[in-house]
Design a protein around this motif. Structure first.
Motif, short mmCIF file in Angstrom:
data_model
loop_
_atom_site.label_atom_id
_atom_site.label_comp_id
_atom_site.label_asym_id
_atom_site.label_seq_id
_atom_site.Cartn_x
_atom_site.Cartn_y
_atom_site.Cartn_z
N THR A 47 0.78 -1.14 0.06
CA THR A 47 0.02 -0.05 -0.13
C THR A 47 0.86 1.24 0.05
OG1 THR A 47 -0.35 -0.06 2.43
CG2 THR A 47 -2.08 -1.07 1.03
N THR A 48 1.91 1.24 0.77
CA THR A 48 2.93 2.45 0.75
C THR A 48 3.55 2.75 -0.58
OG1 THR A 48 3.49 2.24 3.19
CG2 THR A 48 4.88 3.53 2.04
N LEU A 49 3.99 1.55 -1.25
CA LEU A 49 4.47 1.55 -2.37
C LEU A 49 3.57 2.05 -3.56
CD1 LEU A 49 6.99 1.18 -4.34
CD2 LEU A 49 6.13 -1.52 -4.75
N VAL A 50 2.48 1.57 -3.65
CA VAL A 50 1.55 2.03 -4.37
C VAL A 50 1.16 3.49 -4.25
CG1 VAL A 50 -1.02 1.88 -5.18
CG2 VAL A 50 0.38 -0.34 -4.82
N ALA A 51 0.89 3.89 -3.07
CA ALA A 51 0.78 5.43 -2.80
C ALA A 51 1.74 6.25 -3.39
CB ALA A 51 0.50 5.80 -1.01
N ALA A 52 3.15 5.81 -3.14
CA ALA A 52 4.26 6.63 -3.70
C ALA A 52 4.07 6.67 -5.11
CB ALA A 52 5.35 5.90 -3.16
N VAL A 53 3.87 5.43 -5.86
CA VAL A 53 3.74 5.42 -7.31
C VAL A 53 2.81 6.26 -7.81
CG1 VAL A 53 3.11 3.80 -9.45
CG2 VAL A 53 4.67 3.14 -7.48
N GLN A 54 1.54 6.44 -7.08
CA GLN A 54 0.47 7.33 -7.34
C GLN A 54 0.94 8.87 -7.14
OE1 GLN A 54 -2.55 6.22 -4.86
NE2 GLN A 54 -3.40 4.62 -6.34
N ALA A 55 1.98 9.40 -6.12
CA ALA A 55 2.22 10.47 -5.79
C ALA A 55 3.11 10.99 -6.72
CB ALA A 55 2.60 10.50 -4.53
N ALA A 56 4.06 10.03 -7.53
CA ALA A 56 5.12 10.34 -8.42
C ALA A 56 4.39 10.46 -9.71
CB ALA A 56 6.14 9.04 -8.19
N GLY A 57 3.37 10.05 -9.90
CA GLY A 57 2.44 9.97 -11.12
C GLY A 57 3.26 8.89 -12.09
N LEU A 58 3.45 7.66 -11.51
CA LEU A 58 4.11 6.64 -12.21
C LEU A 58 3.13 5.55 -12.51
CD1 LEU A 58 7.72 6.60 -10.69
CD2 LEU A 58 7.00 7.31 -12.75
N VAL A 59 1.98 5.72 -12.29
CA VAL A 59 0.82 4.46 -12.44
C VAL A 59 0.85 4.18 -13.74
CG1 VAL A 59 -1.41 3.95 -12.14
CG2 VAL A 59 -0.18 5.15 -10.29
N ASP A 60 0.28 5.24 -14.77
CA ASP A 60 0.24 4.91 -16.17
C ASP A 60 1.59 4.43 -16.65
OD1 ASP A 60 -2.45 5.62 -16.15
OD2 ASP A 60 -2.13 7.56 -17.00
N THR A 61 2.66 4.45 -16.49
CA THR A 61 3.78 3.92 -16.96
C THR A 61 3.82 2.66 -16.33
OG1 THR A 61 5.00 6.25 -16.96
CG2 THR A 61 6.35 4.37 -17.09
N LEU A 62 3.90 2.29 -15.23
CA LEU A 62 3.84 0.89 -14.69
C LEU A 62 2.77 -0.12 -15.11
CD1 LEU A 62 5.56 1.48 -11.47
CD2 LEU A 62 6.75 0.66 -13.29
N LYS A 63 1.48 0.67 -15.65
CA LYS A 63 0.45 -0.19 -16.14
C LYS A 63 0.83 -0.24 -17.87
CE LYS A 63 -3.74 0.58 -14.47
NZ LYS A 63 -3.84 -0.60 -13.89
N GLY A 64 1.83 0.38 -18.21
CA GLY A 64 2.18 0.23 -19.72
C GLY A 64 2.65 -0.93 -20.24
N ASP A 65 3.06 -0.94 -21.53
CA ASP A 65 3.60 -2.23 -21.91
C ASP A 65 4.85 -2.77 -21.50
OD1 ASP A 65 1.39 -2.14 -24.07
OD2 ASP A 65 2.63 -0.85 -25.43
N GLY A 66 5.71 -2.00 -20.99
CA GLY A 66 6.84 -2.57 -20.54
C GLY A 66 7.87 -3.64 -21.43
N PRO A 67 8.30 -4.36 -21.25
CA PRO A 67 8.37 -5.06 -19.67
C PRO A 67 9.13 -4.31 -18.85
CG PRO A 67 9.62 -6.40 -21.11
CD PRO A 67 9.01 -5.23 -22.19
N PHE A 68 8.88 -4.48 -17.34
CA PHE A 68 9.59 -3.94 -16.25
C PHE A 68 9.80 -4.94 -15.46
CE2 PHE A 68 6.41 -0.64 -17.60
CZ PHE A 68 7.25 -0.07 -18.19
N THR A 69 11.06 -4.82 -14.54
CA THR A 69 11.22 -5.53 -13.43
C THR A 69 11.16 -4.95 -12.31
OG1 THR A 69 12.33 -7.06 -14.68
CG2 THR A 69 13.12 -7.12 -12.36
N VAL A 70 10.42 -4.91 -11.28
CA VAL A 70 10.26 -4.07 -10.19
C VAL A 70 10.78 -4.99 -8.88
CG1 VAL A 70 8.72 -2.79 -8.65
CG2 VAL A 70 8.27 -2.86 -11.23
N PHE A 71 11.57 -4.28 -8.17
CA PHE A 71 11.92 -4.72 -6.76
C PHE A 71 11.14 -4.07 -5.84
CE2 PHE A 71 15.66 -5.43 -9.70
CZ PHE A 71 15.83 -6.69 -9.45
N ALA A 72 10.18 -4.73 -5.41
CA ALA A 72 8.96 -3.91 -4.66
C ALA A 72 9.12 -4.03 -3.20
CB ALA A 72 7.84 -4.57 -5.10
N PRO A 73 9.37 -3.03 -2.49
CA PRO A 73 9.57 -3.08 -0.96
C PRO A 73 7.97 -3.16 -0.44
CG PRO A 73 10.40 -0.93 -1.73
CD PRO A 73 9.86 -1.76 -2.92
N THR A 74 7.92 -4.08 0.52
CA THR A 74 6.78 -4.29 1.08
C THR A 74 6.50 -3.05 2.03
OG1 THR A 74 7.70 -5.30 3.15
CG2 THR A 74 6.75 -6.78 1.18
#
Length: 166
Positions: A47-74
């Motif tokens: 939830t904190t990571l998702v809130a940070a992604v939203q605040a940074a305006g990166l949601v559409d990018t990470l929903k894009g085609d990619g591919p991406f490798t994300v090291f996701a902190p809990t």
């Protein structure tokens, strides 16, 4: 020394999202039809990571085609930061974006691909150190769950927030 390096620019676009309460990422088969953001949201432990992604305006990018490798902190990884750090980052979009893009490597890098690698170049431009001598460590973070598949990449769950060299 082998080096994983990709060139990719992220387009920054703001978008919304939601979060649920759970502690385990969905199984790889269920996540494969959802993108990285939706996979993280459905897991409930980001939830904190998702809130940070939203605040940074990166949601559409990470929903894009990619591919991406994300090291996701809990959420627990974010809780290890000194008090006030998350709030300060949420208020500083440039610094937040730099930190978040330091958690993203262009391309789909699975656990099977990591063997023999010692570094990976992030979207932010910095290098992540990879140590596979005892499990998998990315800088000072331990990968606690690898290969959570998403339709546009892969998520590796980590126990520590990665901070780029400033």
């Amino acid at each position: 020394m082998k080096k994983l390096s990709f060139a990719l620019l992220l387009a920054v676009a703001a978008c919304g999202g939601s979060s649920k309460s759970s502690t385990t990422p969905p199984p790889a088969t269920a996540a494969a039809s959802a993108d990285i953001v939706d996979t993280a949201v459905s897991a409930g432990s980001f939830t904190t990571l998702v809130a940070a992604v939203q605040a940074a305006g990166l949601v559409d990018t990470l929903k894009g085609d990619g591919p991406f490798t994300v090291f996701a902190p809990t959420d627990e990884a974010f809780a290890k930061l000194p008090p006030g750090t998350v709030e300060a980052l949420l208020a500083d979009k440039a610094k937040l974006t730099a930190i978040l893009t330091y958690h993203v490597v262009p391309g789909r890098v699975t656990a099977a691909d990591v063997g023999g690698l010692t570094t990976a170049t992030t979207v932010q431009g910095g290098a992540l150190a990879i140590d596979t001598s005892a499990g998998v460590k990315i800088n000072d973070a331990t990968v606690v769950k690898a290969d959570v598949m998403a339709s546009n990449g892969v998520i590796h769950v980590i126990d520590t927030v990665l901070m780029p060299p400033m």
